[in-house]
Design a protein around this motif. Sequence first.
Motif, mmCIF file in Angstrom:
data_model
loop_
_atom_site.group_PDB
_atom_site.id
_atom_site.type_symbol
_atom_site.label_atom_id
_atom_site.label_comp_id
_atom_site.label_asym_id
_atom_site.label_seq_id
_atom_site.Cartn_x
_atom_site.Cartn_y
_atom_site.Cartn_z
ATOM 1 N N GLN A 1 59.288 54.946 45.584
ATOM 2 C CA GLN A 1 59.733 53.705 46.425
ATOM 3 C C GLN A 1 60.997 54.352 47.282
ATOM 4 O OE1 GLN A 1 60.929 50.279 44.108
ATOM 5 N NE2 GLN A 1 59.753 51.270 42.223
ATOM 6 N N TRP A 2 61.149 53.428 48.636
ATOM 7 C CA TRP A 2 62.344 53.939 49.515
ATOM 8 C C TRP A 2 62.901 52.451 49.517
ATOM 9 C CZ3 TRP A 2 57.559 56.100 50.079
ATOM 10 C CH2 TRP A 2 57.424 57.533 50.196
ATOM 11 N N GLU A 3 64.542 52.774 49.596
ATOM 12 C CA GLU A 3 65.389 51.521 50.180
ATOM 13 C C GLU A 3 66.278 51.928 51.294
ATOM 14 O OE1 GLU A 3 67.917 47.968 48.169
ATOM 15 O OE2 GLU A 3 67.061 49.482 46.610
ATOM 16 N N ASN B 1 67.752 45.249 50.889
ATOM 17 C CA ASN B 1 66.701 44.555 51.016
ATOM 18 C C ASN B 1 65.583 44.938 51.592
ATOM 19 O OD1 ASN B 1 67.296 42.116 49.359
ATOM 20 N ND2 ASN B 1 68.543 41.104 50.948
ATOM 21 N N HIS B 2 65.388 46.142 52.170
ATOM 22 C CA HIS B 2 64.502 46.829 52.749
ATOM 23 C C HIS B 2 63.781 47.632 51.651
ATOM 24 C CE1 HIS B 2 64.728 46.141 57.306
ATOM 25 N NE2 HIS B 2 65.916 45.407 56.560
ATOM 26 N N HIS B 3 62.481 47.365 51.236
ATOM 27 C CA HIS B 3 61.935 48.026 50.024
ATOM 28 C C HIS B 3 60.489 48.548 50.624
ATOM 29 C CE1 HIS B 3 64.706 47.061 46.947
ATOM 30 N NE2 HIS B 3 64.610 45.651 47.749
ATOM 31 N N GLU B 4 60.202 49.860 50.694
ATOM 32 C CA GLU B 4 58.927 50.238 51.212
ATOM 33 C C GLU B 4 58.216 51.367 50.245
ATOM 34 O OE1 GLU B 4 61.261 50.135 55.498
ATOM 35 O OE2 GLU B 4 60.343 52.056 54.702
ATOM 36 N N LEU C 1 58.824 42.765 47.034
ATOM 37 C CA LEU C 1 60.068 42.233 46.841
ATOM 38 C C LEU C 1 60.959 42.346 47.995
ATOM 39 C CD1 LEU C 1 62.083 44.639 44.618
ATOM 40 C CD2 LEU C 1 60.283 45.248 45.804
ATOM 41 N N ASP C 2 60.435 42.872 49.107
ATOM 42 C CA ASP C 2 61.284 43.223 50.217
ATOM 43 C C ASP C 2 61.893 41.760 50.902
ATOM 44 O OD1 ASP C 2 61.332 45.378 52.879
ATOM 45 O OD2 ASP C 2 61.486 43.250 53.452
ATOM 46 N N HIS C 3 63.054 41.621 51.195
ATOM 47 C CA HIS C 3 63.541 40.230 51.866
ATOM 48 C C HIS C 3 63.942 40.484 53.280
ATOM 49 C CE1 HIS C 3 64.162 37.727 48.149
ATOM 50 N NE2 HIS C 3 62.895 38.289 47.887
ATOM 51 N N ARG C 4 63.527 41.616 54.085
ATOM 52 C CA ARG C 4 64.134 41.645 55.371
ATOM 53 C C ARG C 4 63.685 40.453 56.207
ATOM 54 N NH1 ARG C 4 60.461 46.837 57.298
ATOM 55 N NH2 ARG C 4 60.948 47.367 55.035
#
Length: 516
Positions: free
Chosen positions: A42-44, A48-51, A114-117
């Motif tokens: 996972q990358w953050e 709030n950016h989850h990739e 779960l990304d909230h961008r």
Amino acid sequence: MPGGNEPRSYYVGMDVGTGSVRAALVDQRGTLLAFADQPINQWEPQFNHHEQSSEDIWAACCVVSKKVVQGVNLHQIRGLGFDATCSLVVLDKQFRPLPVNPEGDSRRNIIMWLDHRAVSQVHRINETKHSVLQYVGGVMSVEMQAPKLLWLKENLRETCWDKAGHFFDLPDFLSWKATGVTARSLCSLVCKWTYSAEKGWDDSFWKMVGLEDLVTDNYSKIGNQVLPPGASLGSGLTPEAAKDLGLPPGIAVAASLIDAHAGGLGVIGADVKGHGLACEGQPVTSRLAVICGTSSCHMGISKNPIFVPGVWGPYFSAMVPGFWLNEGGQSVTGKLIDHMVQGHAAFPELQAKATARGQSVYAYLNSHLDLIKKAQPVGFLTVDLHVWPDFHGNRSPLADLTLKGMVTGLKLSQDLDDLAILYLATVQAIAFGTRLIIEAMESAGHSISTLFLCGGLSKNPLFVQMHADITGLPVVLSQEVESVLVGAAVLGACASGDFASVQLGACYGLVGETRL
């Protein structure tokens, strides 16, 4: 299904969660025979950016698949089913990964669930008051796909949007990777993409929110062939994918499910006869499946559509064919517990003591709570400490992504007792959130009398007990704890033709025990 004298049949279920890929080998009686898991990256890159990476996830699928079929006669493997988080996978016209980040890193081609961008984008979508929003509780979530797509169009036009050929929900990406078939699962499209099982896509919605380019070419980028979960895809597993996964080419591959829906399918139809459970003889619509892991999802089904403000749905045939689904949820549960425990000053001491005893930190905390509760019930230890659990916004039933978390009743001391009580208060807060969701669903017309829990947190006795205490409802746990994987395997069994329907597969051989 296969008769008693026929060779044993096997099915592979594969579950891609937030932090790992898990696989299971399951027989026709629903018995889990082998299990393997593999962590995924996972990358953050910013808050709030989850990739994630679709290539990394597929590689992990290959590792776990090969592990669970070791020593098995491959000719007896009849089907393969996938479930996964509802994350957004972006590929170009040649099916190569495209970057979903300003850095241009094409390995990171998934915007996680779960990304909230896309906060600005989802606010504008909700301001349209379009009629499709009534099927997501009246308010679209930032965790759904339309706001993420709009964010990509507005922020990564040249590097991603203009080059994109395919936008997949992660479960559908996996079934495409296995079969070469771009058909989408009805589950994903109905629950996260505004598709209607009865009417199909609504052109006016996509045009109104500024994504009219997806309508062109008959929605080819987001899906114009839609199949029910468990339907067989194409000619089954391609030779290339078969080699990757260590499975026989041509075995049936099923149209997929979102991970929570696979868990719901795996438990909500459980056969409870003969176990002395209060829910025996009650309709399946009186059960609420709670799939609790990194987040929690609350699945209730009904024969007729029920509109619940702040709760997703009603979705027709998205989980159990022929039934309407309402899906409540808490954006962070397991992740919140980890956050509270691991961020506490006493965590290093907890870790050392748990390791010395050969326990997980949560098993140690549960026993520590029993030690300090004295004569009172454990729940009363938090009489002066309270947690509001919406650290990542509220998914249901308030549907407010701007909400924040709160702890009240803190003292200056930060010892192991304080950590244990904070952990307890967090678990209680999550259980109160479940109660709030149940109350909203019942106010709208559901009648819920039993909770069926599955997922990682259902293995935590304190978590289960607090849900029973705080909701006042009996809790049933499946004897097969890996209900999500069984649900995925049921899809493979259905695709193989061994089961006539997904319901039959879900009901066969899964029994529960009660925790009150």
